[in-house]
Motif scaffolding. Sequence first.
Motif, PDB file in Angstrom:
ATOM      1  N   ASN A 160     -15.257  -5.313   0.774  1.00 43.68           N
ATOM      2  CA  ASN A 160     -15.613  -4.930  -0.422  1.00 43.68           C
ATOM      3  C   ASN A 160     -16.861  -3.465  -1.111  1.00 43.68           C
ATOM      4  OD1 ASN A 160     -13.001  -5.725  -1.253  1.00 43.68           O
ATOM      5  ND2 ASN A 160     -14.539  -7.306  -2.784  1.00 43.68           N
ATOM      6  N   ALA A 168       0.855  -1.489  -0.180  1.00 44.00           N
ATOM      7  CA  ALA A 168      -0.721   0.054   0.135  1.00 44.00           C
ATOM      8  C   ALA A 168       1.251   1.436  -0.239  1.00 44.00           C
ATOM      9  CB  ALA A 168      -1.286   0.581   1.425  1.00 44.00           C
ATOM     10  N   LEU A 222     -10.846   1.324  -8.168  1.00 41.52           N
ATOM     11  CA  LEU A 222     -10.088  -0.281  -7.456  1.00 41.52           C
ATOM     12  C   LEU A 222     -10.973  -1.351  -7.794  1.00 41.52           C
ATOM     13  CD1 LEU A 222     -10.277   2.026  -4.225  1.00 41.52           C
ATOM     14  CD2 LEU A 222      -8.219   1.811  -5.493  1.00 41.52           C
ATOM     15  N   MET A 251      -3.892  -2.182   1.084  1.00 43.39           N
ATOM     16  CA  MET A 251      -4.353  -0.566   1.646  1.00 43.39           C
ATOM     17  C   MET A 251      -5.562  -1.308   2.481  1.00 43.39           C
ATOM     18  SD  MET A 251      -4.990   1.591  -1.479  1.00 43.39           S
ATOM     19  CE  MET A 251      -2.776   1.352  -1.738  1.00 43.39           C
ATOM     20  N   PRO A 275      -6.775  -3.982  -3.617  1.00 48.93           N
ATOM     21  CA  PRO A 275      -6.506  -2.928  -2.521  1.00 48.93           C
ATOM     22  C   PRO A 275      -6.534  -3.694  -1.190  1.00 48.93           C
ATOM     23  CG  PRO A 275      -7.964  -2.259  -3.444  1.00 48.93           C
ATOM     24  CD  PRO A 275      -7.304  -3.184  -4.595  1.00 48.93           C
ATOM     25  N   GLU A 276      -7.707  -4.281  -1.272  1.00 52.84           N
ATOM     26  CA  GLU A 276      -8.082  -5.053  -0.021  1.00 52.84           C
ATOM     27  C   GLU A 276      -7.002  -6.418   0.452  1.00 52.84           C
ATOM     28  OE1 GLU A 276     -10.715  -7.490  -3.201  1.00 52.84           O
ATOM     29  OE2 GLU A 276      -9.652  -5.553  -2.845  1.00 52.84           O
ATOM     30  N   SER A 282     -11.282  -4.511  -6.799  1.00 48.46           N
ATOM     31  CA  SER A 282     -12.209  -5.445  -6.015  1.00 48.46           C
ATOM     32  C   SER A 282     -12.128  -6.807  -6.405  1.00 48.46           C
ATOM     33  CB  SER A 282     -12.741  -4.869  -5.063  1.00 48.46           C
ATOM     34  OG  SER A 282     -12.564  -2.959  -4.233  1.00 48.46           O
ATOM     35  N   GLN A 322      -7.736   3.694   0.622  1.00 39.89           N
ATOM     36  CA  GLN A 322      -7.774   3.636  -0.863  1.00 39.89           C
ATOM     37  C   GLN A 322      -8.549   4.914  -1.217  1.00 39.89           C
ATOM     38  OE1 GLN A 322     -10.478   0.077  -1.378  1.00 39.89           O
ATOM     39  NE2 GLN A 322      -9.503  -1.031   0.734  1.00 39.89           N
TER      40      GLN A 322
END
Length: 283
Positions: A221, A156, A202, A186, A179-180, A204, A191
Motif C-alpha cells: 500500500n 479490476a 483508493l 488491480m 484494490p490491492e 487500501s 490504480q
Amino acid sequence: MENVMQGIIDMHIHAAPDVRARKLDDLELMEASVQRGVRAIVLKSHNVPTADRAYLVNRVAAEKYPDVKFTAFGGLCLNRPVGGLNPDAVETSLKLGAKVIWLPTNTAENHYRKNGKEPSKGVVVTRDGKAVDELQDIFALVKQYNAVLATGHIGAEECFPVVEAARVAGVEKIVITHPEFWVVGMTPEQQADIVRKYDVLLESVYAQPVNGSYKINIPDNIAAMKAIGPEHFVISTDSGQTVNPYWYESYTTYFKAVSEVFTSEQVRKMTHDNPAWLLDIDQ
C-alpha cells in the motif's frame, strides 16, 4: 504516549452480529472507538444492512458519552442475501441513514470465479465490457442521497466501465475497495490509471485473506501511495477477523507505518479528511 487514533475515521470494519465469528460486536467496537477518540466508523456486513445497527450504537453512545463526538455509520453490500443489485434494498438502507453502498463482495461473479465457485451464480455487474443496466437505478439513488459508491469485490477490469457509468450518472463519491486485494487484482498501474481517469479514492486496507491466512498489505500500500500520491487514498482496516489483531491494533500499526513515510498533513488526508468528506461529517 501519543494517541494516534484521535479523530480518525475507519470506513471498513466487520463486527458481530455476523454469520462468522468476529473479534468485537458493535457495542464493543463503539467502546473501543470512544476510548481512543475515534471520530467515526463504518460497520460493514457482507450479508445484511448495517444502518439500523449503527443507529442503535449511536443511541447507546450518546446516552453513555454525551460529551463525546463519535458516530457509527452503516451501509449495504449488494450480495445475494439482499437480492444482489436490488434498488429497493438500496433505497431502504439509504432512508435508514446508510452512507456506503458496496457493489457485490463475496457473492460477486468475480469473487466466485477467483475462488473456484460457479461464476454464473454470482452477482453480475458487467456484460460485454459494459456496466449492466440494473446498476442505473442504484447509481441514481446513491447520487440522490449523496452516498458513497464502493466497488466491493468486482474485478479490476470491471471497475473501469462501472466507475465510468457511475460518473456519467452523476455519482460524486466513488471508492475503489481494497484494490490491492488479490480477488480485485488491480495492479499499481491500474490504480494510477483509474485515479487519473475518474478521480476516485483508493481504499487500501490493513490485510487480506490468502490461502487460509492473512497477508499484511502495508508495504504494498505504501508503495502505491508513493507512486500515485497519498491524497488519493483512504486508510481503512477491513478488520474484525478473529485471527487478526484487534481493530485498533491494526489501525495503530498501519498509522505508524505511513507516518514514517509521509508528512503529517498527508497522513491526515488519508485518515481524517478524505473519509470525512466521503461521510459528509465535520472533524
